[in-house]
Design an enzyme around this catalytic site. Sequence first.
Site, PDB file in Angstrom:
ATOM      1  N   ARG A   1       8.969  10.476  10.445  1.00  0.00           N
ATOM      2  CA  ARG A   1      10.362   9.956  10.034  1.00  0.00           C
ATOM      3  C   ARG A   1      10.381   8.642  10.829  1.00  0.00           C
ATOM      4  O   ARG A   1      11.557   8.234  11.557  1.00  0.00           O
ATOM      5  CB  ARG A   1      11.402  10.900  10.514  1.00  0.00           C
ATOM      6  CG  ARG A   1      11.700  12.071   9.640  1.00  0.00           C
ATOM      7  CD  ARG A   1      12.517  11.695   8.444  1.00  0.00           C
ATOM      8  NE  ARG A   1      12.711  12.879   7.796  1.00  0.00           N
ATOM      9  CZ  ARG A   1      13.554  13.653   7.544  1.00  0.00           C
ATOM     10  NH1 ARG A   1      14.649  13.452   8.208  1.00  0.00           N
ATOM     11  NH2 ARG A   1      13.481  14.576   6.571  1.00  0.00           N
TER      12      ARG A   1
ATOM     13  N   ASP B   1      11.490  10.359  -0.233  1.00  0.00           N
ATOM     14  CA  ASP B   1      11.914  11.847   0.236  1.00  0.00           C
ATOM     15  C   ASP B   1      11.163  12.831  -0.683  1.00  0.00           C
ATOM     16  O   ASP B   1      10.636  12.692  -1.730  1.00  0.00           O
ATOM     17  CB  ASP B   1      13.445  12.048   0.045  1.00  0.00           C
ATOM     18  CG  ASP B   1      13.943  13.136   0.731  1.00  0.00           C
ATOM     19  OD1 ASP B   1      14.010  13.081   1.769  1.00  0.00           O
ATOM     20  OD2 ASP B   1      14.057  14.186   0.194  1.00  0.00           O
TER      21      ASP B   1
ATOM     22  N   TYR C   1      14.701  24.316  -1.427  1.00  0.00           N
ATOM     23  CA  TYR C   1      15.839  23.675  -1.617  1.00  0.00           C
ATOM     24  C   TYR C   1      16.472  23.644  -3.112  1.00  0.00           C
ATOM     25  O   TYR C   1      17.635  23.733  -3.442  1.00  0.00           O
ATOM     26  CB  TYR C   1      15.387  21.989  -1.537  1.00  0.00           C
ATOM     27  CG  TYR C   1      15.347  21.480   0.125  1.00  0.00           C
ATOM     28  CD1 TYR C   1      16.564  21.295   0.845  1.00  0.00           C
ATOM     29  CD2 TYR C   1      14.043  21.265   0.424  1.00  0.00           C
ATOM     30  CE1 TYR C   1      16.337  21.174   2.066  1.00  0.00           C
ATOM     31  CE2 TYR C   1      14.005  20.967   1.955  1.00  0.00           C
ATOM     32  CZ  TYR C   1      15.107  20.858   2.629  1.00  0.00           C
ATOM     33  OH  TYR C   1      14.979  20.397   4.078  1.00  0.00           O
TER      34      TYR C   1
ATOM     35  N   ARG D   1      20.902   0.300   5.277  1.00  0.00           N
ATOM     36  CA  ARG D   1      21.589   1.506   4.913  1.00  0.00           C
ATOM     37  C   ARG D   1      23.181   1.218   5.039  1.00  0.00           C
ATOM     38  O   ARG D   1      23.728   1.864   4.057  1.00  0.00           O
ATOM     39  CB  ARG D   1      21.381   2.477   5.843  1.00  0.00           C
ATOM     40  CG  ARG D   1      20.218   3.735   5.262  1.00  0.00           C
ATOM     41  CD  ARG D   1      20.625   4.211   3.997  1.00  0.00           C
ATOM     42  NE  ARG D   1      21.216   5.756   4.357  1.00  0.00           N
ATOM     43  CZ  ARG D   1      22.467   6.087   4.050  1.00  0.00           C
ATOM     44  NH1 ARG D   1      23.251   5.119   3.628  1.00  0.00           N
ATOM     45  NH2 ARG D   1      22.857   7.382   4.296  1.00  0.00           N
TER      46      ARG D   1
ATOM     47  N   ARG E   1      17.232   6.387  10.568  1.00  0.00           N
ATOM     48  CA  ARG E   1      18.291   6.014  11.182  1.00  0.00           C
ATOM     49  C   ARG E   1      18.385   5.503  12.654  1.00  0.00           C
ATOM     50  O   ARG E   1      19.301   4.977  13.225  1.00  0.00           O
ATOM     51  CB  ARG E   1      19.416   7.283  10.892  1.00  0.00           C
ATOM     52  CG  ARG E   1      19.602   7.328   9.697  1.00  0.00           C
ATOM     53  CD  ARG E   1      20.702   8.340   9.632  1.00  0.00           C
ATOM     54  NE  ARG E   1      19.912   9.604   9.325  1.00  0.00           N
ATOM     55  CZ  ARG E   1      20.464  10.733   9.237  1.00  0.00           C
ATOM     56  NH1 ARG E   1      21.583  10.983   8.940  1.00  0.00           N
ATOM     57  NH2 ARG E   1      19.602  11.977   9.325  1.00  0.00           N
TER      58      ARG E   1
HETATM   59  O1  1CP Z   1       9.652   7.690   7.997  1.00  0.00           O
HETATM   60  C1  1CP Z   1       9.283   8.664   7.094  1.00  0.00           C
HETATM   61  O2  1CP Z   1       9.002   9.527   7.683  1.00  0.00           O
HETATM   62  C2  1CP Z   1       9.513   8.320   5.579  1.00  0.00           C
HETATM   63  C3  1CP Z   1      10.500   8.860   4.852  1.00  0.00           C
HETATM   64  C4  1CP Z   1      10.942  10.351   4.758  1.00  0.00           C
HETATM   65  C5  1CP Z   1      10.094  11.546   4.697  1.00  0.00           C
HETATM   66  C6  1CP Z   1       8.620  11.655   4.734  1.00  0.00           C
HETATM   67  C7  1CP Z   1      12.321  10.776   4.573  1.00  0.00           C
HETATM   68  C8  1CP Z   1      13.231   9.942   4.663  1.00  0.00           C
HETATM   69  N1  1CP Z   1      12.013  12.131   4.200  1.00  0.00           N
HETATM   70  C9  1CP Z   1      11.081  12.628   4.473  1.00  0.00           C
HETATM   71  C10 1CP Z   1      10.624  14.220   3.969  1.00  0.00           C
HETATM   72  C11 1CP Z   1      11.531  14.960   4.051  1.00  0.00           C
HETATM   73  N2  1CP Z   1      12.942  14.928   3.477  1.00  0.00           N
HETATM   74  C12 1CP Z   1      11.389  16.315   4.432  1.00  0.00           C
HETATM   75  C13 1CP Z   1       9.857  16.779   5.074  1.00  0.00           C
HETATM   76  C14 1CP Z   1       9.843  16.420   6.479  1.00  0.00           C
HETATM   77  C15 1CP Z   1      10.392  17.232   7.569  1.00  0.00           C
HETATM   78  O3  1CP Z   1      10.329  18.559   7.682  1.00  0.00           O
HETATM   79  O4  1CP Z   1      11.449  16.623   8.345  1.00  0.00           O
HETATM   80  C16 1CP Z   1      12.263  17.184   4.413  1.00  0.00           C
HETATM   81  C17 1CP Z   1      12.392  18.836   4.604  1.00  0.00           C
HETATM   82  C18 1CP Z   1      13.464  16.178   3.673  1.00  0.00           C
HETATM   83  C19 1CP Z   1      14.730  16.716   3.179  1.00  0.00           C
HETATM   84  C20 1CP Z   1      15.598  15.855   3.745  1.00  0.00           C
HETATM   85  N3  1CP Z   1      16.045  14.726   3.295  1.00  0.00           N
HETATM   86  C21 1CP Z   1      16.351  16.129   4.795  1.00  0.00           C
HETATM   87  C22 1CP Z   1      16.661  17.506   5.553  1.00  0.00           C
HETATM   88  C23 1CP Z   1      17.655  18.282   5.007  1.00  0.00           C
HETATM   89  C24 1CP Z   1      17.823  19.697   5.702  1.00  0.00           C
HETATM   90  O5  1CP Z   1      18.697  20.015   6.296  1.00  0.00           O
HETATM   91  O6  1CP Z   1      16.947  20.521   5.366  1.00  0.00           O
HETATM   92  C25 1CP Z   1      17.237  14.966   4.996  1.00  0.00           C
HETATM   93  C26 1CP Z   1      18.403  14.963   5.854  1.00  0.00           C
HETATM   94  C27 1CP Z   1      16.971  14.122   4.039  1.00  0.00           C
HETATM   95  C28 1CP Z   1      17.524  12.609   3.937  1.00  0.00           C
HETATM   96  C29 1CP Z   1      16.591  11.568   4.514  1.00  0.00           C
HETATM   97  N4  1CP Z   1      15.109  11.404   4.064  1.00  0.00           N
HETATM   98  C30 1CP Z   1      14.666  10.565   4.812  1.00  0.00           C
HETATM   99  C31 1CP Z   1      15.807   9.773   5.668  1.00  0.00           C
HETATM  100  C32 1CP Z   1      15.499   8.785   6.455  1.00  0.00           C
HETATM  101  C33 1CP Z   1      16.872  10.752   5.310  1.00  0.00           C
HETATM  102  C34 1CP Z   1      18.297  10.231   6.043  1.00  0.00           C
HETATM  103  C35 1CP Z   1      19.122   9.478   5.007  1.00  0.00           C
HETATM  104  C36 1CP Z   1      20.136   8.458   5.735  1.00  0.00           C
HETATM  105  O7  1CP Z   1      19.582   7.496   5.871  1.00  0.00           O
HETATM  106  O8  1CP Z   1      21.083   8.907   5.695  1.00  0.00           O
END
Ligand code: 1CP
Length: 349
Positions: free
Chosen positions: A30, A79, A154, A43, A34
């Site tokens: 990540r 994502d 999910y 964003r 943010r």
């Molecule tokens: O920089 C990076 O790593 C690249 C971008 C990236 C990646 C690899 C994002 C952006 N998401 C992911 C993978 C991802 N998404 C995973 C696997 C990694 C992990 O375990 O953390 C998972 C489980 C998700 C699902 C997801 N997408 C969540 C978690 C939800 C939960 O409660 O289970 C969330 C909050 C997101 C949204 C998201 N994806 C990425 C960002 C930066 C965000 C936040 C969105 C925003 O800007 O508001």
Amino acid sequence: MSTSTIGAESLFISACYCKPTQRTPIWIMRQAGRYLPEYRKIRSQVDFLSLTKTPELAAEVTLQPVRRFEMDAAILFSDIMTPVEGMGVEMEFSPGPVIKNPLRTAEQIEELRIPESGENAPFVAETIRIIDRELPSSVPLIGFAGAPFTLFCYLVEGGGSKTFSQAKSFLFAEPRLSRIILEKLTEVMIGYLEAQVQAGAKALMIFDSWVGLLADTDYKAFAYPSVCRIIESLDHLDVPLIYFPNQGATLLGTVKNCGADVVGVDWRTSLSVARNVLGPDIAVQGNLDPMALFASKEDLESRIDDVLREAGEEAGHIFNLGHGIDKNTDPDRVAFLVDRVRERSQRNL
Ligand code: 1CP
């Protein structure tokens, strides 16, 4: 599994193949997101889903942490849920994925489409092509996908959860239907990952964020076969394959045989324990606790040194956090981390 000539000079790629490097490469999960003011600025003008679907903007946020910290690898800004929209699943992000109609019936599962690999999320390939033009060959781009079991969680649950009790009960109550979902997801992820390499990704990572919900026997029955199939199907692409079984300490004995070049280790398991189980031919990636970035500088320093010590002298360690960075992290702490790892891991080859 064989050594790629692309990006041969990259520390990251060398470490993925357990080749000695002058210092330990580092990137962080990540790393675009943010906690970075430059990300928040973009964003504030566009919602998350649109950001992932606009190649110029997705490429820009991918490059932000690479410019700021000189990371040794970039990770595509997207994502894990992105490719399931192409299967006909409707969702939104708030901030995590929310599925409009969680999968519960045989009809819904039957209707899940398997798009052609190039057709699915074409904006991702376009984003990768832009990034590929911008990045030096010493900084490879990591493409990624969610592992089928984590995506299943999910899709059946309908969104994030601590226990995924809906998804897990469905898995046990409807093993046959669950396997159909998992097989369809496996098919789609193979095509999706292949398309990322064709567009210019130099390594691939499979995120199995929720696999820690399974005991080893259930992991072997439901999740592991799909991971093995994906890895086997991508072997011919000649790029390193990273598998991240989050909270997977008890699964490592099985994970060892999945065929991955690199195993991501979460912050709960020491790298020396993981190395002992995985053996000398699999590289490890990790695993500083993301919350360590909130500790005092002295404490953070000693925690960084601990991770390097636990990784040991053998080749094949990529420094990373043991899960995604927290959104309240001070970016200066990340700069401090990167400098410390660079300084402390120098080796004379
Ligand atoms: O920089 C990076 O790593 C690249 C971008 C990236 C990646 C690899 C994002 C952006 N998401 C992911 C993978 C991802 N998404 C995973 C696997 C990694 C992990 O375990 O953390 C998972 C489980 C998700 C699902 C997801 N997408 C969540 C978690 C939800 C939960 O409660 O289970 C969330 C909050 C997101 C949204 C998201 N994806 C990425 C960002 C930066 C965000 C936040 C969105 C925003 O800007 O508001």
